[in-house]
Each structure stands twice: as C-alpha cells, then as structure tokens.
Design a protein around this motif. Structure first.
Motif, PDB file in Angstrom:
ATOM      1  N   PRO A   9       0.806  -1.227   0.000  1.00  0.00           N
ATOM      2  CA  PRO A   9       0.000   0.000   0.000  1.00  0.00           C
ATOM      3  C   PRO A   9       0.842   1.281   0.000  1.00  0.00           C
ATOM      4  O   PRO A   9       1.947   1.319   0.548  1.00  0.00           O
ATOM      5  N   SER A  10       0.285   2.317  -0.594  1.00  0.00           N
ATOM      6  CA  SER A  10       0.838   3.667  -0.463  1.00  0.00           C
ATOM      7  C   SER A  10       0.304   4.289   0.817  1.00  0.00           C
ATOM      8  O   SER A  10      -0.668   3.793   1.416  1.00  0.00           O
ATOM      9  N   ALA A  11       0.891   5.398   1.233  1.00  0.00           N
ATOM     10  CA  ALA A  11       0.375   6.125   2.397  1.00  0.00           C
ATOM     11  C   ALA A  11      -1.054   6.581   2.129  1.00  0.00           C
ATOM     12  O   ALA A  11      -1.921   6.514   3.019  1.00  0.00           O
ATOM     13  N   PHE A  33      -3.560   3.779   2.655  1.00  0.00           N
ATOM     14  CA  PHE A  33      -3.842   3.566   4.078  1.00  0.00           C
ATOM     15  C   PHE A  33      -4.773   4.658   4.617  1.00  0.00           C
ATOM     16  O   PHE A  33      -5.673   4.382   5.410  1.00  0.00           O
ATOM     17  N   SER A  82       4.144   0.680   4.424  1.00  0.00           N
ATOM     18  CA  SER A  82       3.703   1.327   3.182  1.00  0.00           C
ATOM     19  C   SER A  82       4.929   1.527   2.297  1.00  0.00           C
ATOM     20  O   SER A  82       6.063   1.291   2.719  1.00  0.00           O
TER      21      SER A  82
END
Length: 200
Positions: A96-98, A101, A161
C-alpha cells in the motif's frame, strides 16, 4: 462489506480478503517466506499465527526477485519506485501507499477511534473495545528490531507502506493495544514489521 479469498501461487497459501469502501485488502498478514523475512521469536508457530515480519527493503522487493517495481529501494537513500509496487505481495496485489492507508482509515471512521474497528477481537493485551467491525482483523504481531530482538507481541503492530519519511525511515500504519487511534508513523527501514497487501 464483501469477503473473498486469494491463493498465492508461489506457495499455495490462501488468504481471506475483504472489501472496505472501494478497496480490496488482505484480511490476514502476509506469510510468504521471502529471503530475510522472519517469524516472531524465530518460531514457526508465530508465522502461522501472525504471518511473517519483513524489513522495508524486503517488503519492497528491493532485490527485484518478483518485479522491478521497487528495485534498489532499501536503506540509506531515497528511491523512485514504479507504481504500484508489487513488493513481496502475490501477483495482482501490491504494497500500500500512504494514501491508500489513509483511504482505509477514513472509510472505517474517525482516525481517533478507527483502531477499535480494525483490530482483532482476540490476541491483544486489551480487547474489550475491539470490534473488528470491518473484518480487517489486525493482529498484534509485534516487531523485530535490527539486532534480532523481538518485542511487543500482543501490544503493537505496524504495516509497511511504500512511502519514505527519510533515507533510513519509511511510513507504516500503526496500531496499539491501548488506544483506538490509528495513524501513519515513521519507522527504521531495517526493523521488521507486518505486511498487508491491497489489490491492484
């Protein structure tokens, strides 16, 4: 909320998955045995319970064993990965990217209390307020520190992340046994934490 499963073709492990908002997440921690990944306390029983712990470089697949998305993304310097970053995740899924999230946290509710809804009803030191309302089932898997020390099983967890905070630090979604808040924190890339993959 929808539930399903995905089977990792690399080792035939099957994971529960859940749709929260518009995102499909693994509802279990990744347990793929990548080089330099760890079971808590170096005991296989903890991998069966919590999945494996990965340094950020391993989570990003900086060695390029599975794809070139995160090639060279390790400790000591910023990198420019190709998005999305498959990392150590199964094919069709990514780290996941920030922002991804943050979308998850906002879909669950107020960041100050969303942790109660994301945490498993069991396995945490304090469980009275945990609802696991969205079947994300965050587990208190603890961490492995760079010198090989394992700490905080039952108390804390982090999910890596792809976002970097510093050449030696990356962002992770953090949950604690004692609070309902959930947020992105910065941790040293050489520590080992959990991985939750999100569908492409």
């Amino acid at each position: 909320m929808s539930m399903s499963t995905v089977t990792d073709a690399r080792d035939n492990q099957t994971y529960k998955t859940v749709k929260i908002g518009k995102q499909w997440w693994m509802a279990e921690n990744l347990n793929y045995e990548a080089p330099n990944s760890y079971c808590y306390n170096d005991e296989d029983s903890y991998c069966a319970k919590y999945g494996r712990l990965y340094t950020w470089a391993v989570a990003m697949d900086s060695a390029g064993l599975l794809s070139t998305d995160g090639l060279g993304c390790g400790n000591g310097e910023y990198c420019s990965p190709n998005l999305p970053v498959r990392g150590v995740c199964p094919e069709g899924w990514h780290l996941p990217s920030a922002d991804e999230f943050e979308i998850l946290i906002n879909a669950v509710g107020d960041p100050d209390s969303a942790g109660w809804a994301l945490k498993s009803k069991t396995g945490w030191r304090y469980t009275e307020r945990n609802t696991d309302e969205f079947s994300f089932t965050a587990l208190a898997a603890g961490f492995r520190f760079d010198k090989g020390e394992f700490l905080y099983e039952g108390e804390f967890t982090e999910f890596w992340s792809i976002a970097e905070y510093h050449p030696n630090m990356a962002k992770a979604m953090y949950l604690s046994y004692s609070y309902g808040d959930v947020y992105l924190t910065a941790d040293h890339k050489y520590n080992a934490a959990s991985v939750r993959c999100i569908k492409n």
